[in-house]
Design an enzyme around this catalytic site. Structure first.
Site, PDB file in Angstrom:
ATOM      1  N   HIS A 127      96.221  20.776  25.528  1.00  0.00           N
ATOM      2  CA  HIS A 127      95.074  21.311  24.776  1.00  0.00           C
ATOM      3  C   HIS A 127      95.535  22.441  23.864  1.00  0.00           C
ATOM      4  O   HIS A 127      96.294  23.313  24.268  1.00  0.00           O
ATOM      5  CB  HIS A 127      94.023  21.866  25.743  1.00  0.00           C
ATOM      6  CG  HIS A 127      93.346  20.805  26.539  1.00  0.00           C
ATOM      7  ND1 HIS A 127      92.242  21.056  27.331  1.00  0.00           N
ATOM      8  CD2 HIS A 127      93.598  19.487  26.697  1.00  0.00           C
ATOM      9  CE1 HIS A 127      91.848  19.950  27.921  1.00  0.00           C
ATOM     10  NE2 HIS A 127      92.658  18.983  27.575  1.00  0.00           N
ATOM     11  N   TYR A 158      84.112  23.069  22.602  1.00  0.00           N
ATOM     12  CA  TYR A 158      83.264  21.925  22.198  1.00  0.00           C
ATOM     13  C   TYR A 158      82.140  22.350  21.269  1.00  0.00           C
ATOM     14  O   TYR A 158      81.192  21.631  21.045  1.00  0.00           O
ATOM     15  CB  TYR A 158      82.703  21.230  23.434  1.00  0.00           C
ATOM     16  CG  TYR A 158      83.799  20.869  24.383  1.00  0.00           C
ATOM     17  CD1 TYR A 158      83.804  21.314  25.691  1.00  0.00           C
ATOM     18  CD2 TYR A 158      84.894  20.140  23.957  1.00  0.00           C
ATOM     19  CE1 TYR A 158      84.836  21.015  26.554  1.00  0.00           C
ATOM     20  CE2 TYR A 158      85.934  19.834  24.815  1.00  0.00           C
ATOM     21  CZ  TYR A 158      85.904  20.267  26.104  1.00  0.00           C
ATOM     22  OH  TYR A 158      86.922  19.988  26.961  1.00  0.00           O
ATOM     23  N   ASP A 223      88.322  15.858  20.889  1.00  0.00           N
ATOM     24  CA  ASP A 223      87.349  15.487  21.912  1.00  0.00           C
ATOM     25  C   ASP A 223      85.960  15.962  21.488  1.00  0.00           C
ATOM     26  O   ASP A 223      85.681  17.162  21.481  1.00  0.00           O
ATOM     27  CB  ASP A 223      87.751  16.167  23.242  1.00  0.00           C
ATOM     28  CG  ASP A 223      86.954  15.641  24.421  1.00  0.00           C
ATOM     29  OD1 ASP A 223      87.360  15.919  25.571  1.00  0.00           O
ATOM     30  OD2 ASP A 223      85.961  14.922  24.206  1.00  0.00           O
ATOM     31  N   HIS A 225      83.344  15.295  23.041  1.00  0.00           N
ATOM     32  CA  HIS A 225      82.784  15.687  24.351  1.00  0.00           C
ATOM     33  C   HIS A 225      81.278  15.456  24.429  1.00  0.00           C
ATOM     34  O   HIS A 225      80.547  16.265  25.007  1.00  0.00           O
ATOM     35  CB  HIS A 225      83.100  17.169  24.610  1.00  0.00           C
ATOM     36  CG  HIS A 225      83.338  17.507  26.036  1.00  0.00           C
ATOM     37  ND1 HIS A 225      82.348  17.904  26.896  1.00  0.00           N
ATOM     38  CD2 HIS A 225      84.464  17.495  26.761  1.00  0.00           C
ATOM     39  CE1 HIS A 225      82.840  18.159  28.083  1.00  0.00           C
ATOM     40  NE2 HIS A 225      84.129  17.919  28.034  1.00  0.00           N
ATOM     41  N   GLU A 249      87.925  11.264  21.122  1.00  0.00           N
ATOM     42  CA  GLU A 249      87.418  11.110  22.489  1.00  0.00           C
ATOM     43  C   GLU A 249      85.940  11.406  22.611  1.00  0.00           C
ATOM     44  O   GLU A 249      85.397  12.287  21.930  1.00  0.00           O
ATOM     45  CB  GLU A 249      88.190  12.043  23.415  1.00  0.00           C
ATOM     46  CG  GLU A 249      87.745  11.958  24.861  1.00  0.00           C
ATOM     47  CD  GLU A 249      88.555  12.844  25.767  1.00  0.00           C
ATOM     48  OE1 GLU A 249      89.556  13.424  25.314  1.00  0.00           O
ATOM     49  OE2 GLU A 249      88.178  12.970  26.936  1.00  0.00           O
ATOM     50  N   GLU A 275      86.269   9.735  31.000  1.00  0.00           N
ATOM     51  CA  GLU A 275      86.352  10.779  32.031  1.00  0.00           C
ATOM     52  C   GLU A 275      85.059  10.878  32.831  1.00  0.00           C
ATOM     53  O   GLU A 275      85.078  11.323  33.975  1.00  0.00           O
ATOM     54  CB  GLU A 275      86.710  12.127  31.407  1.00  0.00           C
ATOM     55  CG  GLU A 275      85.640  12.754  30.578  1.00  0.00           C
ATOM     56  CD  GLU A 275      86.106  14.047  29.943  1.00  0.00           C
ATOM     57  OE1 GLU A 275      87.176  14.044  29.307  1.00  0.00           O
ATOM     58  OE2 GLU A 275      85.423  15.060  30.102  1.00  0.00           O
ATOM     59  N   ARG A 296      90.015   6.716  29.643  1.00  0.00           N
ATOM     60  CA  ARG A 296      90.185   8.133  29.978  1.00  0.00           C
ATOM     61  C   ARG A 296      89.730   8.475  31.407  1.00  0.00           C
ATOM     62  O   ARG A 296      89.437   9.607  31.720  1.00  0.00           O
ATOM     63  CB  ARG A 296      89.374   8.983  29.002  1.00  0.00           C
ATOM     64  CG  ARG A 296      89.972   9.069  27.619  1.00  0.00           C
ATOM     65  CD  ARG A 296      91.135  10.063  27.550  1.00  0.00           C
ATOM     66  NE  ARG A 296      90.699  11.430  27.712  1.00  0.00           N
ATOM     67  CZ  ARG A 296      91.286  12.308  28.515  1.00  0.00           C
ATOM     68  NH1 ARG A 296      92.333  11.961  29.226  1.00  0.00           N
ATOM     69  NH2 ARG A 296      90.835  13.536  28.595  1.00  0.00           N
ATOM     70  N   HIS A 325      92.512  11.050  32.644  1.00  0.00           N
ATOM     71  CA  HIS A 325      92.024  12.428  32.524  1.00  0.00           C
ATOM     72  C   HIS A 325      92.982  13.341  33.292  1.00  0.00           C
ATOM     73  O   HIS A 325      93.364  13.043  34.424  1.00  0.00           O
ATOM     74  CB  HIS A 325      90.626  12.471  33.137  1.00  0.00           C
ATOM     75  CG  HIS A 325      89.843  13.698  32.853  1.00  0.00           C
ATOM     76  ND1 HIS A 325      89.045  14.277  33.802  1.00  0.00           N
ATOM     77  CD2 HIS A 325      89.711  14.441  31.741  1.00  0.00           C
ATOM     78  CE1 HIS A 325      88.435  15.339  33.278  1.00  0.00           C
ATOM     79  NE2 HIS A 325      88.821  15.450  32.033  1.00  0.00           N
ATOM     80  N   ASP A 329      90.714  20.731  36.153  1.00  0.00           N
ATOM     81  CA  ASP A 329      89.971  20.426  37.386  1.00  0.00           C
ATOM     82  C   ASP A 329      90.468  19.117  37.988  1.00  0.00           C
ATOM     83  O   ASP A 329      89.760  18.126  38.069  1.00  0.00           O
ATOM     84  CB  ASP A 329      88.473  20.412  37.152  1.00  0.00           C
ATOM     85  CG  ASP A 329      88.068  19.776  35.826  1.00  0.00           C
ATOM     86  OD1 ASP A 329      87.116  19.010  35.830  1.00  0.00           O
ATOM     87  OD2 ASP A 329      88.699  20.052  34.805  1.00  0.00           O
TER      88      ASP A 329
HETATM   89  C1  GCO Z   1      89.219  16.621  28.806  1.00  0.00           C
HETATM   90  C2  GCO Z   1      87.912  17.025  29.381  1.00  0.00           C
HETATM   91  C3  GCO Z   1      87.860  18.435  29.865  1.00  0.00           C
HETATM   92  C4  GCO Z   1      86.522  18.621  30.528  1.00  0.00           C
HETATM   93  C5  GCO Z   1      86.635  19.017  31.967  1.00  0.00           C
HETATM   94  C6  GCO Z   1      85.660  18.232  32.777  1.00  0.00           C
HETATM   95  O1  GCO Z   1      89.233  15.787  27.885  1.00  0.00           O
HETATM   96  O2  GCO Z   1      90.209  17.108  29.387  1.00  0.00           O
HETATM   97  O3  GCO Z   1      86.902  16.765  28.411  1.00  0.00           O
HETATM   98  O4  GCO Z   1      88.103  19.291  28.804  1.00  0.00           O
HETATM   99  O5  GCO Z   1      85.736  19.495  29.850  1.00  0.00           O
HETATM  100  O6  GCO Z   1      87.877  18.763  32.458  1.00  0.00           O
HETATM  101  O7  GCO Z   1      85.727  18.587  34.105  1.00  0.00           O
HETATM  102 MG    MG Z   2      87.355  14.938  27.430  1.00  0.00          MG
END
Ligand code: GCO
Ligand code: MG
Length: 417
Positions: A127, A158, A223, A225, A249, A275, A296, A325, A329
């Site tokens: 990132h 985002y 992303d 998002h 994404e 994700e 993803r 992903h 987290d």
């Molecule tokens: C990504 C995800 C993260 C999320 C988070 C969700 O593409 O890695 O969008 O940025 O925001 O990991 O739990």
């Molecule tokens: Mg994402």
């Protein structure tokens, strides 16, 4: 070796990098033979822990850990209702641990159990972010200097930052006070505010700047998002076409994937989603109809290694690649599972990578090694990673929801985060 039996299932909650993680350890009747799995659903850690301790543990005690497929299938329907993120994450913790045990019994690393290495190294993306195009450029430069050739580029995470005239970056309410022009006069609702229009208008300029600065030497990912209305995502995707993104994404929320048909008719930029997927119906049609290009999925949110390897093979049949992903987290155990899956799959696209702090490496020794933008796993059996319970206890979970999950638009409306 005597007939293997599962004798215990333990769940540990720990936050070595301030993000709550869920770790599962499955013990057997053979001294010292245990498996580790990731069950990290960071927003619902206590629900996952309870699901494992009250439902999966009694279901598993006494069973032969060798029978991974039988255990996965029978556990998955043991509650009749299935395919939700809480039970999928719980099942993933078990599933990964069983694959870890199988590798230890076979004295083979997981990627070897899945067919061996399809490549020498697993390419990663990281990132990059900033409040202005110049800050994002600096962030990309730093990643490139560390050897990464793929970067996800956001401007204010985002929510758009853009230039002063487009306003704000997504940040906590108190900071946003100074920046949000369009906030309603009533400022009553806590949350992380962002301006969808300002964001959407700022991103094309970001990638015009980045492509000018880096040429084609870096692959860019962005992303969305699920943060803007579907038609706005199509408009933004069209504006980004000239900048040759590696992938774009989550242009839509999982509830709006019916918009993908219109997007595909207008845009050739590769699309990545997954994700937020937890149900097979989330991805079956998207892959069969070739409406996405990268899968993803958060491996623990779909139930672990067992479904992930099947999903990868299903995607391969349609020329669709994986991009599991790999955010903060996710435990290092989950990150190790990703890399083993990546080594084995023919259709690896790219692997998302979140750098780990020293605390994580102390709690989880033996995890993937990163060198020059590529990841490697050891040849130790199973997942090749360990978990030090005493170290984990030093980092208790906090149980708080991440601030960004309460996303609001300037008028205070709560929106999909
Ligand atoms: C990504 C995800 C993260 C999320 C988070 C969700 O593409 O890695 O969008 O940025 O925001 O990991 O739990
Ligand atoms: Mg994402």
């Amino acid at each position: 070796m005597k007939k293997l039996q599962i004798t215990d299932v333990e769940v540990f909650l720990t936050a070595p990098h301030l993000i709550d993680l869920v770790v599962v350890r499955v013990k057997t009747n053979v001294g010292g033979l245990y498996g580790l799995g990731c069950a990290t659903f960071t927003q619902r850690i206590y629900a996952v822990k309870q699901a494992i301790e009250h439902y999966l543990k009694p279901f598993l005690i006494g069973k032969d850990p060798s029978n991974i497929e039988d255990i996965w299938q029978s556990a998955n329907v043991s509650g009749y209702w299935r395919n939700g993120p809480v039970m999928n994450n719980a099942l993933s913790g078990i599933d990964m641990a069983l694959w870890d045990i199988k590798g230890k019994v076979a004295e083979l690393p997981l990627y070897d159990l899945l067919g061996g290495k399809s490549r020498d190294g697993v390419a990663l993306y990281v990132h990059t972010d900033g409040a202005t195009v110049e800050e994002v450029e600096e962030s990309v430069k730093a990643a490139v200097n560390e050897g990464f050739q793929y970067t996800r580029c956001q401007m204010g995470m985002y929510g758009g930052a853009g230039t002063e005239d487009t306003g704000l970056i997504s940040m906590s309410m108190k900071k946003a006070e100074a920046l949000v022009r369009k906030r309603s006069p009533e400022k009553l609702r806590p949350g992380q505010y962002f301006d969808p229009e300002a964001y959407a208008k700022s991103i094309a300029d970001l990638f015009k700047h980045l492509r000018t600065a880096f040429g084609n030497s870096v692959e860019f990912i962005h992303d969305i998002h699920e943060r803007i209305p579907p038609i706005e995502a199509i408009r933004l995707a069209k504006k980004l076409e000239p900048y040759d993104l590696f992938f774009l994404e989550d242009p839509f929320a999982p509830e709006h994937t019916d918009w993908l048909k219109m997007l595909r008719e207008q845009v050739s930029t590769p699309i990545a989603m997954g994700e937020l997927f937890s149900h097979p119906n989330d991805w079956k049609a998207l892959i069969a109809n070739k409406q996405i290009d990268f899968i993803r999925a958060h491996v623990s949110a779909i139930g672990g290694i067992t479904p992930a390897r099947k999903l990868a093979i299903f995607g391969e049949l349609f020329g669709i690649r994986t991009a599991w992903h790999g955010p903060g987290d996710l435990s290092p155990i989950g990150a190790a599972a990703n890399i083993h899956l990546d080594f084995a799959a023919t259709n690896l696209g790219i692997q998302e990578w979140t750098p780990m702090n020293d605390a994580l490496k102390t709690v989880f020794p033996g995890g993937p090694i990163v060198q020059d933008g590529y990841a490697y796993v050891s040849d130790r059996p199973g997942l090749g990673i360990d978990f030090i319970e005493e170290e984990a206890k030093k980092y208790p979970p906090h149980g708080r929801l991440p601030e960004w999950t309460l996303a609001r638009t300037p008028d205070g409306t709560a929106v999909k985060p």
